[in-house]
Design a protein around this motif. Structure first.
Motif, mmCIF file in Angstrom:
data_model
loop_
_atom_site.group_PDB
_atom_site.id
_atom_site.type_symbol
_atom_site.label_atom_id
_atom_site.label_comp_id
_atom_site.label_asym_id
_atom_site.label_seq_id
_atom_site.Cartn_x
_atom_site.Cartn_y
_atom_site.Cartn_z
ATOM 1 N N UNK A 1 0.801 -1.218 0.000
ATOM 2 C CA UNK A 1 0.000 0.000 0.000
ATOM 3 C C UNK A 1 0.834 1.269 0.000
ATOM 4 N N UNK A 2 2.138 1.124 0.196
ATOM 5 C CA UNK A 2 3.005 2.300 0.209
ATOM 6 C C UNK A 2 3.358 2.711 -1.226
ATOM 7 N N UNK A 3 3.881 3.930 -1.338
ATOM 8 C CA UNK A 3 4.259 4.446 -2.651
ATOM 9 C C UNK A 3 5.419 3.616 -3.212
ATOM 10 N N UNK A 4 6.477 3.491 -2.407
ATOM 11 C CA UNK A 4 7.649 2.703 -2.789
ATOM 12 C C UNK A 4 7.700 1.436 -1.956
ATOM 13 N N UNK A 5 8.212 0.359 -2.540
ATOM 14 C CA UNK A 5 8.450 -0.861 -1.754
ATOM 15 C C UNK A 5 9.513 -0.617 -0.682
ATOM 16 N N UNK A 6 10.325 0.416 -0.866
ATOM 17 C CA UNK A 6 11.452 0.669 0.048
ATOM 18 C C UNK A 6 11.041 1.722 1.079
ATOM 19 N N UNK A 7 10.063 1.383 1.890
ATOM 20 C CA UNK A 7 9.494 2.344 2.836
ATOM 21 C C UNK A 7 10.149 2.294 4.207
ATOM 22 N N UNK A 8 11.122 1.408 4.385
ATOM 23 C CA UNK A 8 11.828 1.325 5.668
ATOM 24 C C UNK A 8 13.329 1.508 5.493
ATOM 25 N N UNK B 1 13.252 1.694 10.421
ATOM 26 C CA UNK B 1 12.458 2.909 10.625
ATOM 27 C C UNK B 1 11.563 3.148 9.411
ATOM 28 N N UNK B 2 10.288 3.418 9.659
ATOM 29 C CA UNK B 2 9.365 3.688 8.550
ATOM 30 C C UNK B 2 9.594 5.100 8.024
ATOM 31 N N UNK B 3 9.826 5.205 6.707
ATOM 32 C CA UNK B 3 10.060 6.501 6.067
ATOM 33 C C UNK B 3 8.802 7.002 5.354
ATOM 34 N N UNK B 4 7.825 6.120 5.182
ATOM 35 C CA UNK B 4 6.509 6.553 4.698
ATOM 36 C C UNK B 4 5.544 6.309 5.844
ATOM 37 N N UNK B 5 4.724 7.294 6.141
ATOM 38 C CA UNK B 5 3.866 7.170 7.315
ATOM 39 C C UNK B 5 2.466 6.666 6.984
#
Lengths: 163, 163
Positions: free
Chosen positions: B117-124, B140-144
């Motif tokens: 559901x995130x924009x990028x697969x690389x959200x951490x 750490x989550x970079x997309x909230x």
């Protein structure tokens, strides 16, 4: 040792834990490797795609300098050890199912990351929107000049490209 | 058929031809696949790492929309066919030894490319510059926020993440 896990990292217990947890639990393939995408921190340009084994991943985390596993030489590869073009990691990310890593890096020296001498390994474009047979002999160079002379930098080191 | 070449593409005759020529001569691995890095054309953000077989590579070139090979479902995968989040290819490149492809894309709809559901697969992100055992539980989550609800979009389609 399992091919998909390493004692240095976390276990892979559930899909939810792997995708939405805070534990680094990378999935190495049957060669013990994970894909690594490396981009330039300043421009976002894709520099290279490499592979890491558990040792290379751990070294990169610990030192903040990019380490890979050389599939051609079959050794841990501290990028830039020969050429001086080391990669300082600005940010490191992992993907949803934890089988790929992304490094955003600052490159030392001329800023190049490609053994052929170009800045990026991805120096050629493929034309799109036409039948494949018309694209096959139409790669276009997007970088016009090499940033260094590979012969001077690498000397007699074997070329890593395999046919 | 050779595992490393496909009749649709050019032959791999010499290192110089592969690295410095104009012929598209991709090297597929022993699974018949080539790695594909996909970034957002506008921001440069890394969206995903996928894999293509010869058919997916040809379809992408011909249609200008990203096609991959789903390793979990073992089928040709027209990205966005289920979710509507298709990827229009703005530029396509290949690397020095021709075993990896780079797509710069515009994503339809919400602009997301990740099945979670995130924009990028690389959200951490992975913390660096410390011993691995201190980094293991510190992703750490970079997309909230998720850009869509995977349950609504995918319904009962099996999750592609494998343990």
């Amino acid at each position: 040792m399992s091919t998909s896990q390493s004692p240095a990292f976390g276990p892979r217990t559930t899909v939810e834990q792997v995708e939405e947890g805070h534990t680094l639990a990378p999935k190495f393939d049957d060669q013990g490797l994970i894909a690594c995408v490396t981009t330039a921190a300043d421009t976002g340009e894709l520099l290279m795609v490499g592979y890491m084994n558990a040792e290379a991943l751990a070294k990169t985390i610990e030192t903040g300098e990019a380490h890979y596993y050389s599939r051609s030489r079959k050794v841990l590869w501290h990028k830039g050890a020969t050429s001086g073009l080391t990669q300082k990691v600005v940010e490191m990310r992992i993907d949803d199912d934890q089988d790929a890593v992304w490094l955003r890096v600052d490159v030392a020296g001329t800023g190049a990351s490609c053994h052929v001498g170009f800045r990026s390994c991805f120096y050629r474009s493929i034309p799109i929107g036409q039948p494949v047979d018309q694209a096959v002999d139409a790669l276009k160079f997007e970088e016009s000049e090499k940033t260094f002379d590979p012969k001077k930098v690498y000397g007699d080191v074997p070329n890593p490209t395999q046919l």
